[in-house]
Design an enzyme around this catalytic site. Structure first.
Site, mmCIF file in Angstrom:
data_model
loop_
_atom_site.group_PDB
_atom_site.id
_atom_site.type_symbol
_atom_site.label_atom_id
_atom_site.label_comp_id
_atom_site.label_asym_id
_atom_site.label_seq_id
_atom_site.Cartn_x
_atom_site.Cartn_y
_atom_site.Cartn_z
ATOM 1 N N GLY A 12 38.139 6.731 36.741
ATOM 2 C CA GLY A 12 38.363 6.622 38.177
ATOM 3 C C GLY A 12 39.148 5.375 38.511
ATOM 4 O O GLY A 12 39.227 4.429 37.723
ATOM 5 N N GLY A 14 40.104 2.964 42.153
ATOM 6 C CA GLY A 14 40.053 2.741 43.594
ATOM 7 C C GLY A 14 41.096 1.730 43.993
ATOM 8 O O GLY A 14 41.960 1.343 43.205
ATOM 9 N N GLY A 15 41.011 1.283 45.229
ATOM 10 C CA GLY A 15 41.997 0.333 45.713
ATOM 11 C C GLY A 15 41.915 -1.011 45.018
ATOM 12 O O GLY A 15 42.905 -1.722 44.889
ATOM 13 N N MET A 16 40.731 -1.362 44.542
ATOM 14 C CA MET A 16 40.504 -2.706 44.031
ATOM 15 C C MET A 16 40.278 -2.782 42.529
ATOM 16 O O MET A 16 40.469 -3.839 41.920
ATOM 17 C CB MET A 16 39.288 -3.283 44.745
ATOM 18 C CG MET A 16 39.115 -4.763 44.628
ATOM 19 S SD MET A 16 37.786 -5.256 45.749
ATOM 20 C CE MET A 16 37.522 -6.916 45.178
ATOM 21 N N ALA A 17 39.876 -1.692 41.909
ATOM 22 C CA ALA A 17 39.508 -1.745 40.499
ATOM 23 C C ALA A 17 39.720 -0.398 39.817
ATOM 24 O O ALA A 17 39.796 0.646 40.467
ATOM 25 C CB ALA A 17 38.040 -2.172 40.360
ATOM 26 N N VAL A 19 37.991 2.084 36.795
ATOM 27 C CA VAL A 19 36.699 2.312 36.158
ATOM 28 C C VAL A 19 36.921 3.091 34.862
ATOM 29 O O VAL A 19 37.582 4.132 34.852
ATOM 30 C CB VAL A 19 35.736 3.097 37.073
ATOM 31 C CG1 VAL A 19 34.384 3.265 36.395
ATOM 32 C CG2 VAL A 19 35.574 2.388 38.409
ATOM 33 N N LYS A 34 33.875 -1.424 35.260
ATOM 34 C CA LYS A 34 34.790 -1.582 36.396
ATOM 35 C C LYS A 34 35.584 -2.866 36.196
ATOM 36 O O LYS A 34 35.015 -3.952 36.096
ATOM 37 C CB LYS A 34 34.003 -1.617 37.706
ATOM 38 C CG LYS A 34 34.873 -1.629 38.955
ATOM 39 C CD LYS A 34 34.022 -1.597 40.203
ATOM 40 C CE LYS A 34 33.293 -0.291 40.381
ATOM 41 N NZ LYS A 34 34.190 0.814 40.787
ATOM 42 N N ASP A 129 30.877 0.126 52.488
ATOM 43 C CA ASP A 129 31.838 1.138 52.025
ATOM 44 C C ASP A 129 31.135 2.418 51.591
ATOM 45 O O ASP A 129 31.430 2.971 50.528
ATOM 46 C CB ASP A 129 32.671 0.562 50.876
ATOM 47 C CG ASP A 129 33.957 1.358 50.615
ATOM 48 O OD1 ASP A 129 34.373 2.114 51.521
ATOM 49 O OD2 ASP A 129 34.521 1.241 49.519
#
Length: 233
Positions: A12, A14-17, A19, A34, A129
């Site tokens: 996966g 996301g915007g920040m990290a 995974v 992560k 979030d």
């Protein structure tokens, strides 16, 4: 990673990290690893919040919260959090598949999320979030909430980065979208959006940016869930 975790598949992003599925060579188990994206690792304020909140998240112990096993920094400046690996996917995957849950099952899922939030709120931790992508499904069909630490760390970013990091504005409370003070009620608002989406397959306000949230609220309440799905009591 850090002489301990063997990185395997990307599961996966996301915007920040990012995974990854990784293997803990010390304890001989799979974990979700992560890794903070390099461009955020250069932000000292964000990194400091990331460290502090990773530590706070690691202190949370609840059946419906994904446990944090470890966190740290590698020799090359990569920041990571090692968590329980749950291969069952996310609530986002379930909703996107078009499968519908009966109302009673939806309520049971919402209660599990609410119990997790209550445990975090008692420790002074606000998630910030809550959305289907941060709600993982266990093999037994229960829900576990993840990403407490990163949501808090995102406060250190600029406004232009906020939407990228926290994801869709569709789940943001009006006060959070406006950049105001958030609290337990902010998480419960987001839970309400998730509950609405589980029942109807759509979110109450299909906004694109945080600035649209107040505009949509000013236009009145969304359709009642039963108007969208007649099966809802």
């Amino acid at each position: 990673i850090d002489g301990r975790y063997e990185r395997r598949d990307l599961v996966g992003s996301g915007g920040m990290a990012h995974v990854y599925l990784a293997h803990d060579e010390v304890l001989g188990r799979d974990v979700a690893l992560k890794l903070l994206k390099p461009r955020y690792a250069e932000n000292e304020e964000l990194v400091e919040r990331f460290r502090r909140e990773a530590k706070s998240a690691a202190s949370l112990s609840h059946p419906h919260i994904v446990p944090v096993f470890d966190w740290g920094e590698t020799g090359d400046g990569t920041y990571y959090i090692a968590m329980e690996y749950l291969p069952g996917g996310t609530l986002r995957d379930l909703i996107a598949s078009g499968k519908t849950l009966p109302p009673r099952a939806v309520v049971e899922v919402a209660l599990e999320i609410a119990e997790a939030l209550q445990a975090a709120h008692k420790r002074g931790i606000i998630h910030r979030d809550i959305k289907p992508r941060n709600l993982l499904i266990t093999d037994s069909g229960h829900i576990k909430v993840t990403d407490f630490g990163i949501a808090r760390a995102a406060e250190a970013t600029t406004v232009s980065d906020l939407g990228d990091i926290l994801g869709s504005a569709k789940y943001m409370s009006p006060e959070q979208a406006a950049g105001g003070q958030v609290g337990p009620a902010s998480d419960l608002y987001s839970l309400g959006v998730v509950l609405y989406e589980m029942l109807t397959g759509t979110v109450p306000y299909a906004v694109d940016t945080p600035w649209d949230v107040a505009v949509e609220h000013g236009g009145g309440p969304p359709p009642r869930p039963r108007e969208v799905n007649p099966e809802v009591p």
